[in-house]
Design an enzyme around this catalytic site. Structure first.
Site, PDB file in Angstrom:
ATOM      1  N   GLU A 177      -0.113 -30.957   4.472  1.00  7.07           N
ATOM      2  CA  GLU A 177      -1.306 -31.693   4.357  1.00  7.07           C
ATOM      3  C   GLU A 177      -2.840 -31.066   5.091  1.00  7.07           C
ATOM      4  O   GLU A 177      -3.934 -31.250   4.505  1.00  7.07           O
ATOM      5  CB  GLU A 177      -1.850 -33.317   4.381  1.00  7.07           C
ATOM      6  CG  GLU A 177      -1.052 -34.403   3.667  1.00  7.07           C
ATOM      7  CD  GLU A 177      -0.804 -34.416   2.153  1.00  7.07           C
ATOM      8  OE1 GLU A 177      -1.891 -33.649   1.293  1.00  7.07           O
ATOM      9  OE2 GLU A 177      -0.098 -35.627   1.551  1.00  7.07           O
ATOM     10  N   HIS A 221      -5.912 -38.808   8.368  1.00  9.59           N
ATOM     11  CA  HIS A 221      -4.776 -39.002   7.667  1.00  9.59           C
ATOM     12  C   HIS A 221      -3.536 -40.676   7.840  1.00  9.59           C
ATOM     13  O   HIS A 221      -3.099 -39.609   9.452  1.00  9.59           O
ATOM     14  CB  HIS A 221      -4.583 -38.644   6.448  1.00  9.59           C
ATOM     15  CG  HIS A 221      -3.074 -39.174   5.662  1.00  9.59           C
ATOM     16  ND1 HIS A 221      -3.268 -39.867   4.836  1.00  9.59           N
ATOM     17  CD2 HIS A 221      -2.062 -38.608   5.688  1.00  9.59           C
ATOM     18  CE1 HIS A 221      -2.335 -39.896   3.830  1.00  9.59           C
ATOM     19  NE2 HIS A 221      -1.419 -39.652   4.842  1.00  9.59           N
ATOM     20  N   HIS A 259      -1.328 -43.986   7.551  1.00 14.17           N
ATOM     21  CA  HIS A 259      -0.540 -45.208   6.736  1.00 14.17           C
ATOM     22  C   HIS A 259      -0.985 -46.550   6.897  1.00 14.17           C
ATOM     23  O   HIS A 259      -0.438 -47.296   7.577  1.00 14.17           O
ATOM     24  CB  HIS A 259       0.516 -44.899   6.785  1.00 14.17           C
ATOM     25  CG  HIS A 259       0.983 -43.335   6.233  1.00 14.17           C
ATOM     26  ND1 HIS A 259       2.197 -42.988   6.101  1.00 14.17           N
ATOM     27  CD2 HIS A 259       0.429 -42.690   5.481  1.00 14.17           C
ATOM     28  CE1 HIS A 259       2.371 -41.611   5.389  1.00 14.17           C
ATOM     29  NE2 HIS A 259       1.325 -42.008   5.081  1.00 14.17           N
ATOM     30  N   GLU A 292     -19.372 -56.605   8.061  1.00 14.40           N
ATOM     31  CA  GLU A 292     -19.318 -55.827   9.959  1.00 14.40           C
ATOM     32  C   GLU A 292     -19.239 -54.181   9.244  1.00 14.40           C
ATOM     33  O   GLU A 292     -19.629 -53.473   9.638  1.00 14.40           O
ATOM     34  CB  GLU A 292     -17.953 -55.377  10.938  1.00 14.40           C
ATOM     35  CG  GLU A 292     -18.481 -53.897  12.218  1.00 14.40           C
ATOM     36  CD  GLU A 292     -19.336 -54.466  12.860  1.00 14.40           C
ATOM     37  OE1 GLU A 292     -19.900 -55.820  12.964  1.00 14.40           O
ATOM     38  OE2 GLU A 292     -19.542 -53.242  13.916  1.00 14.40           O
ATOM     39  N   HIS A 331      -0.180 -45.483  -0.922  1.00 12.39           N
ATOM     40  CA  HIS A 331      -0.254 -44.100   0.163  1.00 12.39           C
ATOM     41  C   HIS A 331      -0.721 -44.847   1.181  1.00 12.39           C
ATOM     42  O   HIS A 331      -0.270 -44.067   2.206  1.00 12.39           O
ATOM     43  CB  HIS A 331      -0.146 -42.849  -0.138  1.00 12.39           C
ATOM     44  CG  HIS A 331       0.298 -41.629   0.869  1.00 12.39           C
ATOM     45  ND1 HIS A 331       0.596 -40.752   0.122  1.00 12.39           N
ATOM     46  CD2 HIS A 331       0.355 -41.717   1.899  1.00 12.39           C
ATOM     47  CE1 HIS A 331       0.746 -40.108   0.792  1.00 12.39           C
ATOM     48  NE2 HIS A 331       0.370 -41.112   2.099  1.00 12.39           N
TER      49      HIS A 331
HETATM   50 ZN   LIG Z   1       0.674 -39.608   4.413  1.00  7.65          ZN
END
Ligand SMILES: [Zn+2]
Length: 278
Positions: free
Chosen positions: A116, A140, A142, A170, A211
């Site tokens: 990525e 990034h 999950h 918040e 994702h």
């Molecule tokens: Zn991912």
């Protein structure tokens, strides 16, 4: 760099990746991290002997020309960074056009930057410009509760932003600009990277449907904190629904007041869209 002489940015990525793992966000080789190195560290790493030839990014990020990044490795487990940072992360340098990179340190054992990488770099390029150079860290990962929301319903960006603002107030202070929800696209593609970076012109967090999430902050603590706060709200929303449903929640007016109390303002475009539906 040896075991007893780790610079601050290595110690920071060790802590952040460990915290992400403890939160349950980094199964197997899931998730990746990149950090644009600050001036004081660039001076040190720019003297390193290059460990690779220049490699094409298959795209261009001119706004990052000559920048240096610490990036997690492809196929590597974030939970193992603390054990062997030299294998699981590396330092790369971009060329003077922002079209190629070369490795200066790390990725021992034959790894290379995350698949990525270009999505990270496009996001860095946009956020560097929008934040006037203040933001340095992209994560990034999950996050199970935020991902679950994208399986629950086809929410819009405005709807999911309101859910997060309303179920942990918040959030109205931490990310008043809301969270962008990107419909499913192929991970690792140019298209998902471009769409994520474009959304980052306004937002600092982009949820990838089915994702995970992308976030940008001043440092790894801030990027982690943004995700942590959003993920916690999604968890509260899910728990309330398990208890039988949400029967009490703040309306937009109250959320706006909470944001204003901290000198913030909810994203007016999202507020307008939400008000038009009620
Ligand atoms: Zn991912």
């Amino acid at each position: 760099m040896n075991e007893f002489d780790k610079p601050l940015f290595i110690r920071e990525i060790i802590k952040t990746s460990h915290d992400m793992h403890i939160k349950g966000w980094t199964e197997a080789n899931g998730g990746n991290i990149s950090l644009r190195l600050r001036e004081e560290f660039v001076k040190e790493v720019s003297a390193f002997e290059p460990q690779s030839d220049w490699t094409s990014l298959n795209g261009s990020v001119p706004g990052l020309a000559n920048d240096y990044f610490l990036v997690s490795g492809t196929g590597r487990f974030l939970r193992n960074i603390s054990l062997f940072p030299e294998k699981n992360v590396g330092i790369i340098q971009l060329d003077d056009k922002g079209e190629n990179y070369r490795i200066l340190w790390g990725y021992e054992g034959g790894s290379r930057p995350t698949s990525e990488l270009f999505a990270h770099l496009m996001t860095h390029e946009v956020r560097k410009k929008e934040s006037k150079g203040v933001e340095h860290a992209v994560i990034h990962t999950h996050t199970p509760n935020l991902i679950a929301l994208t399986y629950h319903k086809e929410y819009t960006t405005a709807e999911i932003s309101y859910i997060l603002w309303a179920h942990h107030v918040e959030c109205a202070v931490v990310f008043p600009e809301g969270v962008f929800l990107l419909p499913w696209m192929m991970a690792g593609s140019y298209e998902i990277g471009r769409a994520t970076a474009d959304a980052m012109k306004v937002h600092r967090m982009v949820i990838w449907q089915h994702h995970g999430i992308f976030a940008s902050g001043r440092n790894l603590d801030e990027s982690f904190g943004l995700i942590h706060t959003a993920e916690k709200s999604a968890e509260i929303f899910i728990k309330a629904n398990i208890l039988g449903g949400v029967n009490s929640k703040p309306d937009l007016e109250r959320l706006q007041k909470i944001a204003e109390n901290f000198g913030k303002k909810l994203n007016p475009d999202l507020v307008k869209e939400l008000n038009s539906k009620t």
